[in-house]
Scaffold this motif. Structure first.
Motif, PDB file in Angstrom:
ATOM      1  N   TRP A   1       0.829  -1.213   0.000  1.00 50.81           N
ATOM      2  CA  TRP A   1       0.000   0.000   0.000  1.00 50.81           C
ATOM      3  C   TRP A   1       0.860   1.258   0.000  1.00 50.81           C
ATOM      4  CZ3 TRP A   1       0.680   3.512   3.835  1.00 50.81           C
ATOM      5  CH2 TRP A   1       1.217   3.071   5.052  1.00 50.81           C
ATOM      6  N   MET A   2       2.032   1.197   0.628  1.00 51.38           N
ATOM      7  CA  MET A   2       2.917   2.361   0.651  1.00 51.38           C
ATOM      8  C   MET A   2       3.493   2.614  -0.735  1.00 51.38           C
ATOM      9  SD  MET A   2       6.106   3.162   3.250  1.00 51.38           S
ATOM     10  CE  MET A   2       5.001   3.205   4.678  1.00 51.38           C
ATOM     11  N   ASN A   3       3.757   1.536  -1.470  1.00 48.34           N
ATOM     12  CA  ASN A   3       4.273   1.702  -2.825  1.00 48.34           C
ATOM     13  C   ASN A   3       3.232   2.330  -3.754  1.00 48.34           C
ATOM     14  OD1 ASN A   3       6.500   1.204  -4.712  1.00 48.34           O
ATOM     15  ND2 ASN A   3       5.048  -0.149  -5.725  1.00 48.34           N
ATOM     16  N   MET A   4       1.959   2.122  -3.455  1.00 48.93           N
ATOM     17  CA  MET A   4       0.907   2.787  -4.229  1.00 48.93           C
ATOM     18  C   MET A   4       1.044   4.296  -4.113  1.00 48.93           C
ATOM     19  SD  MET A   4      -2.399   0.375  -3.393  1.00 48.93           S
ATOM     20  CE  MET A   4      -3.501   1.563  -4.179  1.00 48.93           C
ATOM     21  N   GLY A   5       1.461   4.763  -2.938  1.00 47.14           N
ATOM     22  CA  GLY A   5       1.672   6.188  -2.744  1.00 47.14           C
ATOM     23  C   GLY A   5       2.750   6.734  -3.655  1.00 47.14           C
ATOM     24  N   SER A   6       3.814   5.957  -3.859  1.00 46.22           N
ATOM     25  CA  SER A   6       4.889   6.425  -4.740  1.00 46.22           C
ATOM     26  C   SER A   6       4.416   6.507  -6.182  1.00 46.22           C
ATOM     27  CB  SER A   6       6.110   5.511  -4.628  1.00 46.22           C
ATOM     28  OG  SER A   6       5.837   4.215  -5.133  1.00 46.22           O
ATOM     29  N   ALA A   7       3.528   5.580  -6.576  1.00 47.36           N
ATOM     30  CA  ALA A   7       2.979   5.629  -7.934  1.00 47.36           C
ATOM     31  C   ALA A   7       2.107   6.869  -8.123  1.00 47.36           C
ATOM     32  CB  ALA A   7       2.160   4.368  -8.212  1.00 47.36           C
ATOM     33  N   ILE A   8       1.300   7.180  -7.128  1.00 46.67           N
ATOM     34  CA  ILE A   8       0.463   8.394  -7.187  1.00 46.67           C
ATOM     35  C   ILE A   8       1.343   9.633  -7.205  1.00 46.67           C
ATOM     36  CG2 ILE A   8      -1.265   9.750  -5.933  1.00 46.67           C
ATOM     37  CD1 ILE A   8      -2.336   7.069  -4.839  1.00 46.67           C
ATOM     38  N   TYR A   9       2.434   9.582  -6.447  1.00 42.94           N
ATOM     39  CA  TYR A   9       3.347  10.724  -6.375  1.00 42.94           C
ATOM     40  C   TYR A   9       3.958  11.047  -7.743  1.00 42.94           C
ATOM     41  CZ  TYR A   9       7.272  13.586  -4.722  1.00 42.94           C
ATOM     42  OH  TYR A   9       8.174  14.599  -4.522  1.00 42.94           O
ATOM     43  N   VAL A  10       4.308   9.994  -8.488  1.00 47.11           N
ATOM     44  CA  VAL A  10       4.879  10.188  -9.826  1.00 47.11           C
ATOM     45  C   VAL A  10       3.869  10.859 -10.756  1.00 47.11           C
ATOM     46  CG1 VAL A  10       5.711   8.989 -11.889  1.00 47.11           C
ATOM     47  CG2 VAL A  10       6.525   8.291  -9.636  1.00 47.11           C
ATOM     48  N   LEU A  11       2.614  10.467 -10.639  1.00 49.89           N
ATOM     49  CA  LEU A  11       1.582  10.994 -11.531  1.00 49.89           C
ATOM     50  C   LEU A  11       1.098  12.381 -11.118  1.00 49.89           C
ATOM     51  CD1 LEU A  11      -0.535   7.730 -11.972  1.00 49.89           C
ATOM     52  CD2 LEU A  11       0.995   8.764 -13.664  1.00 49.89           C
TER      53      LEU A  11
END
Length: 265
Positions: free
Chosen positions: A239-249
């Motif tokens: 779930w924390m890695n999902m945050g990094s994906a959102i951060y990139v976008l």
């Protein structure tokens, strides 16, 4: 299974005296691998060496090493090659962090984090690459961090070192792909280890995140299961890695909404 893949393989682990480094060593020994354990604390290494050899009957070598000392890195790895021969897997686990706001970061801390987390990792990797390329076989596992994907307040320097590890690993992966050498980055969130004894002097960060801190045994199992496989990244928790994906976008939106949540150190 990891047990079958790792039996008889030679695995070098830096920062192996405690935390996930020691847990990785235990799991590798249980799989029948021969180990070289490196850390600054030789007494802890010798204790772990005795435990693993008695319990699993594998060969364990230990060397005192401060990875920030690149001359010592060369000397120790030269000894390793003489003692065990080829290295099949290198786990670059040594590292530390200090949480401070950028204007409070001391220059010795800044240099120290880069020397250990980045330069030391590169120095160890450079020692194993020639023989891995010659053999067309090997696996380099770099312990990075979710901080390398999402920079958070009070971890500007630490995040910068882990950004560097990710950049180095991504380039290296492409360089060695046709030599059948795997490069894996491990990007965990906070782990319940002694890391925070240095990183979090006031204890506020641990207090705020202890509800979802990862256990070192869990992280170690994921790392060992990835050995000698084509695993590009291990991101924990998911779930924390999902945050990094959102951060990139959506970086601006993420920073605006998330800065209050992230500023908990």
């Amino acid at each position: 299974m990891a047990r079958e893949r790792l039996k008889g393989k030679n695995i070098v682990i830096t920062g192996a005296s405690g935390g996930i480094g020691a847990e990785i060593a235990k799991l590798c020994a249980a799989s029948g691998a021969n180990l070289v354990l490196l850390a600054r604390s030789i007494d802890k290494l010798r204790q772990l060496e005795s435990e693993l050899e008695q319990k699993h009957g594998v060969n364990v070598e230990v060397f005192q090493l401060n990875v920030a000392n690149t001359d010592q890195v060369r000397e120790v790895f030269d000894q390793i090659f003489r003692v065990i021969g080829d290295i099949d897997i290198l786990v670059n686990n040594a590292g530390f962090g200090v949480f401070r706001e950028a204007h409070e970061a001391r220059m010795d801390e800044i240099k120290g984090m880069f020397e250990v987390n980045v330069v030391g990792l590169m120095a160890c990797t450079s020692m194993v690459l020639p023989q891995m390329r010659e053999r067309h076989f090997g696996h380099i596992i770099n312990i990075a961090s979710q901080a390398g994907k999402i920079a958070t307040p009070k971890s500007s320097v630490y995040s910068a070192t882990k950004h560097a590890v990710l950049g180095y690993s991504n380039a290296l992966r492409m360089e060695v792909d046709h030599f059948n050498i795997q490069v894996t980055t491990v990007n965990p969130g906070p782990i319940a280890t002694n890391f925070f004894n240095i990183a979090d002097e006031k204890g506020t960060y641990v207090k705020n995140v202890q509800g979802f801190m990862l256990q070192p045994e869990f992280v170690a199992r994921k790392v060992v299961d990835s050995m000698l496989t084509k695993t590009r990244e291990i991101n924990l928790p998911r779930w924390m890695n999902m945050g990094s994906a959102i951060y990139v976008l959506f970086p601006r939106l993420f920073e605006r909404i998330g800065k209050k949540v992230l500023n908990k150190k």
